[in-house]
Design an enzyme around this catalytic site. Sequence first.
Site, PDB file in Angstrom:
ATOM      1  N   HIS A 146      -2.314  -7.336  10.794  1.00  0.00           N
ATOM      2  CA  HIS A 146      -2.952  -7.728   9.541  1.00  0.00           C
ATOM      3  C   HIS A 146      -2.130  -8.784   8.831  1.00  0.00           C
ATOM      4  O   HIS A 146      -2.625  -9.854   8.470  1.00  0.00           O
ATOM      5  CB  HIS A 146      -3.128  -6.501   8.637  1.00  0.00           C
ATOM      6  CG  HIS A 146      -3.872  -6.795   7.376  1.00  0.00           C
ATOM      7  ND1 HIS A 146      -3.262  -7.335   6.256  1.00  0.00           N
ATOM      8  CD2 HIS A 146      -5.181  -6.616   7.047  1.00  0.00           C
ATOM      9  CE1 HIS A 146      -4.167  -7.488   5.296  1.00  0.00           C
ATOM     10  NE2 HIS A 146      -5.331  -7.063   5.747  1.00  0.00           N
ATOM     11  N   GLU A 162       0.832  -1.212   0.000  1.00  0.00           N
ATOM     12  CA  GLU A 162       0.000   0.000   0.000  1.00  0.00           C
ATOM     13  C   GLU A 162       0.860   1.252   0.000  1.00  0.00           C
ATOM     14  O   GLU A 162       0.545   2.231  -0.680  1.00  0.00           O
ATOM     15  CB  GLU A 162      -0.927  -0.006   1.234  1.00  0.00           C
ATOM     16  CG  GLU A 162      -1.999  -1.063   1.204  1.00  0.00           C
ATOM     17  CD  GLU A 162      -3.377  -0.463   1.030  1.00  0.00           C
ATOM     18  OE1 GLU A 162      -3.522   0.758   1.156  1.00  0.00           O
ATOM     19  OE2 GLU A 162      -4.304  -1.241   0.747  1.00  0.00           O
ATOM     20  N   GLU A 179      -3.492 -12.652   8.303  1.00  0.00           N
ATOM     21  CA  GLU A 179      -3.373 -13.067   6.905  1.00  0.00           C
ATOM     22  C   GLU A 179      -1.965 -13.508   6.518  1.00  0.00           C
ATOM     23  O   GLU A 179      -1.670 -13.649   5.340  1.00  0.00           O
ATOM     24  CB  GLU A 179      -3.846 -11.934   5.983  1.00  0.00           C
ATOM     25  CG  GLU A 179      -5.337 -11.657   6.093  1.00  0.00           C
ATOM     26  CD  GLU A 179      -5.859 -10.762   4.993  1.00  0.00           C
ATOM     27  OE1 GLU A 179      -5.047 -10.289   4.184  1.00  0.00           O
ATOM     28  OE2 GLU A 179      -7.086 -10.539   4.950  1.00  0.00           O
ATOM     29  N   VAL A 228      -6.611   1.065  13.053  1.00  0.00           N
ATOM     30  CA  VAL A 228      -8.040   1.114  13.341  1.00  0.00           C
ATOM     31  C   VAL A 228      -8.514  -0.235  13.867  1.00  0.00           C
ATOM     32  O   VAL A 228      -7.870  -1.266  13.649  1.00  0.00           O
ATOM     33  CB  VAL A 228      -8.861   1.493  12.087  1.00  0.00           C
ATOM     34  CG1 VAL A 228      -8.389   2.811  11.513  1.00  0.00           C
ATOM     35  CG2 VAL A 228      -8.803   0.397  11.033  1.00  0.00           C
TER      36      VAL A 228
END
Length: 320
Positions: free
Chosen positions: A198, A141, A229, A257
């Site tokens: 994550h 990202e 993941e 978040v």
Amino acid sequence: MSTIKKILACILSLALLLSVSAALSAFAEGEDEENYETGDASLDDPRNADEIGKRELLVVSFGTSYNDSRRLTIGAIESALQEAFPDWSVRRAFTSQIIIDHVKNRDGEVIDNVREALERAVDNGVRTLVVQPTHLMHGFEYNDLKNELAEYADAFDMIVLAEPLLNIDRDFDTVAEAIVDATADYDNGETAVCFMGHGTEAESNEVYEKMQTVLSEAGCAHYYIGTVEAEPSVEDVLRQVQEGSYKRVVLRPLMIVAGDHANNDMAGDEPDSWKSVFAGAGYEVECVVEGLGQLPAVRELIVEHTREAMAANGLEESAK
């Protein structure tokens, strides 16, 4: 095939067709599939106003459709940056178009994607653009953001991209101290404190292993890091926890978040959620569904990244 069997087959086929048709109709009409409360979107500031001025500080996040978490994490980071840099216009962009569209359809809140935010800056005559991501690491990202900004290199006098949350050793130390302080009341020797990140297929996934090392070297023997993941997986973390004599497990996201992953993959009731996995192994489980952005020390670290990026590009006089 007998007549009765033919009739039953037709009935089943018709029922299936009607079920699929209803589902497609609901999807086409934008029917909200959520059966849980995410908070009041009207309390959130999308920071997409015009009249930006010549200097903009664009805060780029993946985003979340959980309204309360968005306000308490991303919103709090944006507010901290605006307070630290009052002479700059702080604006928001999300990288997830799915989240942007979902929030717009469900709540009527309009959030810019990165290209829309950049076009808004161009249209408003911004000359100096500082971009602060809320990403955890240098991953896919972050690289995508860097490439998108490069397309606008000629549209501004200067574009400055600041670092993600975990970049240098100081960052790991600061975040480790922040998450330990936030969970200190649970660290009683009988409780394993497990953080769920994550995870990514990129090489930057090593940040989770490094965070585990930092915690271990700091003497935080009852703290464990895993991902949803990638690796370490929940099974890896469970094996580590089972090597101890714990009675209780506290779960908390290692994410900016507390969105879908935190609420469902970590704290959900599905059989493969972290909560279910640890409960199934016989532990008392408590979930703390709070993002890293709710921790003041994390917000201060992001502000410091922005300040350092400005200083490195001769903009330190603008940092208050």
